[in-house]
Write an enzyme that holds these catalytic residues in place. Structure first.
Site, PDB file in Angstrom:
ATOM      1  N   GLY A   1    -129.776  15.847  -0.005  1.00  0.00           N
ATOM      2  CA  GLY A   1    -129.153  16.021   1.302  1.00  0.00           C
ATOM      3  C   GLY A   1    -129.955  16.864   2.268  1.00  0.00           C
ATOM      4  O   GLY A   1    -129.585  16.971   3.447  1.00  0.00           O
ATOM      5  N   TYR A   2    -131.049  17.476   1.837  1.00  0.00           N
ATOM      6  CA  TYR A   2    -131.847  18.308   2.728  1.00  0.00           C
ATOM      7  C   TYR A   2    -132.600  17.415   3.708  1.00  0.00           C
ATOM      8  O   TYR A   2    -133.460  16.614   3.313  1.00  0.00           O
ATOM      9  CB  TYR A   2    -132.841  19.172   1.955  1.00  0.00           C
ATOM     10  CG  TYR A   2    -132.219  20.230   1.069  1.00  0.00           C
ATOM     11  CD1 TYR A   2    -130.855  20.547   1.144  1.00  0.00           C
ATOM     12  CD2 TYR A   2    -132.986  20.929   0.149  1.00  0.00           C
ATOM     13  CE1 TYR A   2    -130.295  21.521   0.329  1.00  0.00           C
ATOM     14  CE2 TYR A   2    -132.437  21.909  -0.667  1.00  0.00           C
ATOM     15  CZ  TYR A   2    -131.098  22.189  -0.580  1.00  0.00           C
ATOM     16  OH  TYR A   2    -130.545  23.155  -1.388  1.00  0.00           O
ATOM     17  N   ALA A   3    -132.261  17.577   4.989  1.00  0.00           N
ATOM     18  CA  ALA A   3    -132.880  16.776   6.075  1.00  0.00           C
ATOM     19  C   ALA A   3    -132.790  15.284   5.762  1.00  0.00           C
ATOM     20  O   ALA A   3    -133.735  14.524   5.993  1.00  0.00           O
ATOM     21  CB  ALA A   3    -134.334  17.195   6.296  1.00  0.00           C
TER      22      ALA A   3
ATOM     23  N   GLY B   1    -132.943  13.610   3.082  1.00  0.00           N
ATOM     24  CA  GLY B   1    -133.944  13.094   2.159  1.00  0.00           C
ATOM     25  C   GLY B   1    -135.381  13.398   2.544  1.00  0.00           C
ATOM     26  O   GLY B   1    -136.299  13.182   1.746  1.00  0.00           O
TER      27      GLY B   1
END
Length: 366
Positions: free
Chosen positions: A79-81, A83
């Site tokens: 979920g960071y940026a 993917g």
């Protein structure tokens, strides 16, 4: 806020003295990650900013600098940026010809593929396949379920993870963000189902947030589950950059939502500034930034294997990683624990720690 400030307990000048005969090295310590057989650097590179606040070029520089300093544990999530963080790490890894000498961890649960939810089998299988593609990897070293899923039977999640290990898609799994009873249920079911226990638990833990010490950390210590720590600087509070007289700008993380869990309105208290005052005293005696004191305290806590350090820039990361060589004295660590502790514990902890003779909260300085 009133003018009254809680005064921290003084520390002797002897306890704050610097041993100038010992120069800080450039390589980090290595610690075992529970009983998984993996060893990780005591500071990990958190990559939540990659692809968002940190460009690909700067992310590459952070990764190079981190590994050059002896870092071996890189932490990301699907979920960071959206993917992008995983993709940047994958491209960097491919540029180096693969990173078999490192432990790369990612997470899933909050960014499920269409038609799936949470930590269900379908969600995890498809999420892991997508993560593997972005990371350009054959297997994920350490895969975290990013949080408890109340809508999926945890037995189904554990069996799915067991099958993913058997298929060679992940080497070890772990959990993040659970209550004590949830972690114990995971451990009990793992034993019952013949599934390997989670390699570790990743939690928020810092001088301003010590809630895990009531149930979660004792559960980890009782079961030899290692801890990896996120937000060791409490959203920037423990760097000393916020004050009681000036609210953060609205375009900053705290200013945008001051009422959130680590927000300005929540943390702007006498307790926070008392802790910061004590940290300043220690930092001045050690000739180091406040952040180093906070990071060194987190890294020294019982059960902690690695502390995640994230940064927008290479310079911030370099400064934070320098804390890996700071060893607090027993006096300093105890003073910080007293100043940030909960004080008199509520029932049942006061009863368990009194008539029942449980020592864990005394040992932790809760």
């Amino acid at each position: 806020m009133g003018e009254h400030r809680i005064q921290p307990e003084p520390i002797s000048e002897t306890a704050l003295a610097i041993d100038n005969s010992k120069k800080r090295g450039t390589h980090m310590k290595s610690k075992p990650l529970g009983s998984s057989g993996m060893h990780v650097s005591n500071f990990a590179l958190g990559t939540m900013t990659f692809g968002a606040e940190t460009s690909k070029a700067d992310a590459f520089r952070q990764l190079d600098e981190f590994t050059d300093r002896g870092g071996t544990y890189i932490d990301t999530a699907d979920g960071y940026a959206d993917g992008a963080s995983e993709q940047i790490i994958g491209e960097w890894s491919a540029q180096r010809g693969g990173v078999t000498d490192l432990v790369i961890a990612t997470k899933g649960r909050f960014s499920p593929p269409p038609g799936s939810a949470g930590a269900s089998r379908r969600s995890l299988v498809r999420s892991i396949d997508a993560s593997l593609k972005r990371l350009k990897a054959d297997a994920i070293d350490l895969y975290y379920v990013h949080g408890w899923d109340p809508n999926t039977d945890v037995q189904d999640t554990l069996l799915a993870l067991k099958d993913l290990v058997a298929a060679g898609k992940i080497h070890h799994f772990a959990w993040s963000n659970t209550a004590g009873w949830q972690l114990q249920k995971i451990l009990t079911l793992s034993d019952k189902l013949g599934v390997s226990r989670p390699a570790c638990l990743q939690v928020q833990y810092n001088l301003l947030e010590r809630g895990i010490e009531l149930e979660v950390l004792p559960c980890c210590l009782e079961n030899s589950v290692a801890i990896t720590v996120w937000s060791p600087l409490a959203g920037g509070w423990l760097t000393g950059k916020y004050s009681a007289v000036e609210r953060p700008a609205t375009d900053t993380r705290l200013g945008d939502d001051p009422k959130r869990g680590d927000g300005y309105d929540f943390r702007n208290s006498d307790r926070t500034y008392a802790i910061l005052a004590l940290m300043k005293q220690i930092a001045e005696g050690r000739d180091c930034p406040l952040a180093h004191v906070a990071l060194a305290w987190a890294a020294s806590r019982p059960g902690v294997a690695s502390v995640l350090v994230g940064a927008r820039t290479v310079q911030q990361m370099q400064s934070n990683l320098a804390a890996s060589e700071l060893n607090l004295t027993e006096n300093e660590a105890a003073a910080l624990s007293r100043a940030s502790g909960a004080g008199t514990l509520p029932y049942p902890y006061n009863f368990l720690g009194g008539p029942c003779g449980m020592k864990v909260w005394h040992t932790l300085g809760t």
